[in-house]
Scaffold this active site. Structure first.
Site, PDB file in Angstrom:
ATOM      1  N   LYS A 166       7.846  21.484 -10.066  1.00 24.08           N
ATOM      2  CA  LYS A 166       9.152  21.087 -10.629  1.00 24.08           C
ATOM      3  C   LYS A 166       9.408  21.297 -11.995  1.00 24.08           C
ATOM      4  O   LYS A 166       8.558  20.606 -12.753  1.00 24.08           O
ATOM      5  CB  LYS A 166       9.278  19.835 -10.082  1.00 24.08           C
ATOM      6  CG  LYS A 166      10.693  19.142 -10.784  1.00 24.08           C
ATOM      7  CD  LYS A 166      10.875  17.729 -10.321  1.00 24.08           C
ATOM      8  CE  LYS A 166      12.107  17.169 -11.129  1.00 24.08           C
ATOM      9  NZ  LYS A 166      12.422  15.728 -10.683  1.00 24.08           N
ATOM     10  N   PRO A 206      16.012  20.631 -17.873  1.00 24.80           N
ATOM     11  CA  PRO A 206      14.863  21.207 -17.670  1.00 24.80           C
ATOM     12  C   PRO A 206      13.651  20.093 -18.453  1.00 24.80           C
ATOM     13  O   PRO A 206      14.189  19.258 -19.080  1.00 24.80           O
ATOM     14  CB  PRO A 206      14.604  22.545 -18.547  1.00 24.80           C
ATOM     15  CG  PRO A 206      15.857  22.184 -19.681  1.00 24.80           C
ATOM     16  CD  PRO A 206      16.771  21.330 -19.135  1.00 24.80           C
ATOM     17  N   LEU A 255       9.305  -0.464  -6.014  1.00 23.98           N
ATOM     18  CA  LEU A 255      10.922  -0.959  -5.232  1.00 23.98           C
ATOM     19  C   LEU A 255      11.016  -2.491  -5.193  1.00 23.98           C
ATOM     20  O   LEU A 255      12.134  -2.846  -5.384  1.00 23.98           O
ATOM     21  CB  LEU A 255      10.824  -0.503  -3.770  1.00 23.98           C
ATOM     22  CG  LEU A 255      10.789   0.927  -3.398  1.00 23.98           C
ATOM     23  CD1 LEU A 255      10.726   1.412  -2.001  1.00 23.98           C
ATOM     24  CD2 LEU A 255      11.870   1.655  -3.963  1.00 23.98           C
ATOM     25  N   ALA A 261       3.611   2.933  -5.062  1.00 23.34           N
ATOM     26  CA  ALA A 261       3.630   1.898  -5.969  1.00 23.34           C
ATOM     27  C   ALA A 261       2.265   1.346  -6.132  1.00 23.34           C
ATOM     28  O   ALA A 261       1.450   1.030  -7.190  1.00 23.34           O
ATOM     29  CB  ALA A 261       4.876   1.286  -6.150  1.00 23.34           C
ATOM     30  N   VAL A 304       9.447   6.750  -0.901  1.00 22.23           N
ATOM     31  CA  VAL A 304      10.598   6.993  -1.891  1.00 22.23           C
ATOM     32  C   VAL A 304      10.105   8.325  -2.943  1.00 22.23           C
ATOM     33  O   VAL A 304       9.230   8.199  -3.596  1.00 22.23           O
ATOM     34  CB  VAL A 304      11.426   6.013  -2.226  1.00 22.23           C
ATOM     35  CG1 VAL A 304      12.526   6.477  -3.343  1.00 22.23           C
ATOM     36  CG2 VAL A 304      11.955   5.016  -1.510  1.00 22.23           C
ATOM     37  N   GLY A 335       0.700  -1.293   0.141  1.00 20.99           N
ATOM     38  CA  GLY A 335      -0.159   0.018   0.123  1.00 20.99           C
ATOM     39  C   GLY A 335       0.879   1.287  -0.003  1.00 20.99           C
ATOM     40  O   GLY A 335       0.442   2.261   0.654  1.00 20.99           O
ATOM     41  N   SER A 337      -0.491  -4.326   4.395  1.00 22.64           N
ATOM     42  CA  SER A 337      -0.295  -4.750   5.821  1.00 22.64           C
ATOM     43  C   SER A 337      -0.485  -3.642   6.691  1.00 22.64           C
ATOM     44  O   SER A 337       0.113  -2.402   6.491  1.00 22.64           O
ATOM     45  CB  SER A 337       1.384  -5.221   5.946  1.00 22.64           C
ATOM     46  OG  SER A 337       1.599  -5.155   7.495  1.00 22.64           O
TER      47      SER A 337
END
Lengths: 514, 236
Positions: free
Chosen positions: A83, A103, A340, A16, A52, A13, A44
């Site tokens: 950004k 950029p 991950l 990702a 991350v 959860g 869990s």
């Protein structure tokens, strides 16, 4: 008849897991509402989320828009800010004024003419970035990439987000469960029940019993519970190419709530790695990514504190291990890993969330109709992902190989033995021709287009020979694009508000959907 | 600078206000915010379009009176020849709660104008008409806001590009204007249509659509003005 694929089970959860759930559920909403397709996410209640990546890619705009998420809500609930790319400071010589932008806008007229040889021939006293796009100047002045009247997800200058990853996952979770019909199960996976053909049949959980499914998506993080543990797929490290193996992160308060907020990521080279510096509305996220073979944790922390200055006083860093690499296979049998669980690379170009988006999109668009054709889709998925991870590793390495910094970490990085063959060949080729369209970066969803290579190469002072007379055919068109860039830069500088001011306005008034 | 104070019949007993339309009083606006209740009056003269507030990005509806900054093509020496939107009619007056307020720095405050109070302190007919105007305008703003929110919610708004070439060789390309998306309107589910009808929104929507026909009429007016200006220039 082969078994139809109707029930998708996602384990994990974090960012990702929820992004994958959202992308799949939005794409297959019609069948979900009919009751002939389901997406279940098992999380869990006991495992903390790593969270991350606070930097994202412009792709996230399309991803969220397709999921039906409001951009205004994103800003309000995820501490998001704009950004417009990254500035790499001190990567080439280490001098105070050494730096360049990568950029998010393509060079002007990128599809029509390659401006690189024209800039090489006559730099006109400008960096490559400033010669071909307004975005570096916009970042220099801390301007936002749009206005309050620009509709949600639309840009004046291309942009992505900086956001609080810890808030992003719960935000997407809410949207998935309330709007997209994703089933959320809070339970710990105890064991994985396998079928005879090597497929996963079901998951035995402590709190919710047995959960069966047709396709299992492993978003369980570094542990890779399904693909790694249950299916035994190995992990391919790439620490022989990318040396950083540790990150140390701090959340740094602004001096005042009105302090300017950068609209780009600032990545500064340090003695044995680099620091990221990401401006969120309420704080800066700062961290040092380094190679523990080249610097001790104590020295790294001291260097990080020196970078931050007095604002670091009283803050405790959080240490995060980086195991650079990826799974040997990404989709095996009826199990595919995303996030991950599929691999991780240092966040130098914010590749973590974009890889999740691209993987989720491919899974949802190519969702196999039945078990029989799944292996065809899996083979395709693996091919694409091997290509993507390979290109990202190459591109990250590119930032290191052109350095002239004297420290051992940097010199080790220029060792040819640490440079992938493909990148080596390209660097050789690019001495004689600058990268552009016909440079192999030709996949439909190329992670880094040739333009990205241009920004890094020529930002770091790479020299490509321009043959005399070779520019004459495109000189006038190149000149007009460069003039257009000057005009556009001037216009945008007067038009665009400050980054922080626009974010504040979005909190107050919101952006319009059109 | 505005100097807005609540109106009272002691301090402002002798105050006079120029009520007529003139550029020097601020009627020279190319886009004036309007309320739904005005649509039937407006649609026969002006395009009724949406635009965004520059400061907040919020949509609002207005009548288009001209193409260039400060241009009201319906304004001449005698005033405004056709229906004058309430937001121009209200002159220097505002509402503050249930009170009427006045901008004492407005150029409309002028001894040769209309008095607001009689010698005994009763509101004059002019002030009564302003009070009546606000009885329409104030709730009308709220109704109009809800109407706009409904259009946004039903995804009924689309941008409209107005790109015109005039006979004097000049061009005008107006961006940032929006109108009703007729395709989306036709595709609405029955329940939404019925709801729009019951709230009197359907009529407002069709008036907005019909008012689009005023764009070429307004362009013709602009074209004539430009030709007159260039003829005057040639004559001089």
């Amino acid at each position: 008849m082969s078994k139809p694929i109707k029930n998708i089970v996602i384990v994990g959860g974090g960012t990702a897991g929820w992004l994958t759930a959202g992308v799949i559920a939005a794409r297959h909403q019609g069948r979900i509402q009919q009751g002939t397709f389901s997406v279940t996410l098992i999380e869990s209640p006991n495992v903390p989320i790593i969270g991350v990546g606070e930097g994202t890619w412009p792709t996230l705009r399309t991803t969220l828009e397709k999921m039906g998420v409001s951009e205004t809500d994103l800003f309000r609930h995820c501490d998001a800010a704009f950004k417009q790319g990254a500035r790499f400071a001190r990567w080439t010589t280490g001098a105070e004024d050494d730096g360049y932008y990568h950029p998010l806008m393509l060079p002007q007229g990128f599809t029509q003419v390659n401006l690189v040889p024209h800039w090489l021939e006559d730099e006109r006293g400008k960096s490559f970035c400033d010669a071909v796009t307004p975005q570096g100047a916009l970042c220099d002045e801390g301007l936002a990439p749009k206005m309050i009247t620009t509709p949600e997800y639309q840009a004046v200058a291309n942009y992505a987000y900086h956001l609080d990853a810890g808030k992003f996952a719960p935000f997407i979770q809410k949207h998935c469960t309330m709007k997209l019909g994703v089933r959320h199960v809070l339970a710990d996976v105890q064991s994985v029940n396998m079928a005879e053909n090597g497929d996963i049949k079901s998951l035995a959980t402590e709190q919710a019993g047995e959960i069966a499914g047709d396709l299992f998506v492993d978003c369980s993080g570094f542990r890779s519970l399904l693909l790694g543990k249950a299916l035994g797929v190995g992990f391919k490290q790439c620490n022989d190419i990318l040396f950083c193996d540790t990150a140390m992160a701090m959340q740094v308060p602004y001096e005042t709530p009105e302090s300017p907020m950068a609209s780009h990521t600032i990545s500064t080279a340090q003695s044995a790695g680099w620091t990221w510096d990401i401006g969120l509305p309420t704080r800066r996220g700062v961290g040092y990514v380094y190679s523990s073979h080249h610097i001790s944790d104590e020295d790294a922390e001291a260097e990080l504190r020196r970078y931050i200055g007095p604002q670091a006083t009283g803050l405790t860093p959080r240490k995060i291990p980086i195991r650079a690499g990826h799974r040997e296979t990404f989709w095996k049998n009826n199990c595919v890993a995303v996030g991950l669980a599929s691999g991780f690379l240092e966040p130098l170009e914010s590749s973590a969330i974009v890889l999740v988006e691209l993987a989720a999109k491919l899974i949802s668009e190519q969702m196999p109709a039945n078990r029989e054709v799944m292996d065809i889709v899996a083979a395709r998925f693996n091919d694409v992902n091997h290509y993507r991870w390979g290109r990202i590793i190459d591109f990250l390495k590119l930032h290191y190989v052109l350095t002239k910094r004297p420290e051992k970490f940097w010199q080790d990085n220029t060792d040819p033995a640490s440079v992938p063959d493909r990148l080596k060949n390209l660097l050789h080729l690019w001495k004689y021709q600058p990268p552009w369209f016909f440079d192999e970066f030709d996949r439909i969803e190329e992670v880094f287009p040739a333009a990205s290579y241009q920004y890094v190469l020529y930002g770091m002072g790479f020299k490509t020979e321009v043959m005399a007379g070779d520019n004459s055919g495109t000189r006038s068109s190149a000149a007009s694009y460069m003039n257009e860039n000057i005009a556009m830069t001037r216009k945008l500088r007067t038009q665009l508000p400050k980054n922080r001011d626009l974010v504040k306005k979005i909190h107050e008034y919101g952006l319009q959907p059109i | 600078m505005a100097n807005v104070v609540p109106l009272n019949n002691h301090a402002h007993r002798a105050l006079c206000v120029q009520a007529g339309a003139a550029a020097r009083y601020g009627d020279n606006q190319r886009f004036v915010p309007v309320i739904v209740g005005e649509f039937p009056h407006l649609a026969v003269h002006y395009p009724i379009l949406l635009t965004k507030d520059r400061d907040t990005g919020a949509f609002f509806i207005g009548a288009m009176l001209g193409f260039d900054e400060g241009e009201n093509l319906f304004l001449d020496a005698r005033g405004m020849e056709s229906y004058r939107p309430l937001n121009l009619q209200r002159g220097p007056f505002f509402t503050a709660g249930n009170e009427i307020a006045v901008d004492l720095d407005s150029p409309r405050i002028d001894e040769s104008g209309k008095p607001l109070f009689t010698e005994t302190g009763e509101p004059t007919q002019y002030l009564q008409s302003i009070m009546a105007l606000f009885r329409d305008l104030k709730p009308g703003l709220e109704v109009t806001r809800t109407f706009v929110q409904t259009l946004i919610g039903l995804k009924l708004i689309e941008p409209i590009d107005i790109d015109l070439a005039f006979d004097d060789g000049s061009r005008r390309n107006l961006t940032g204007l929006y109108t009703v998306n007729q395709g989306a309107l036709r595709a609405l589910p029955d329940a939404s249509v019925l709801d729009l009808f019951r709230r009197d929104y359907l009529q407002a929507i069709y008036l907005m659509i019909a008012s689009l026909k005023q764009v070429p009429v307004l362009a013709r007016r602009k074209n004539n003005a430009l030709l007159k200006a260039s003829a005057a220039l040639a004559g001089a």
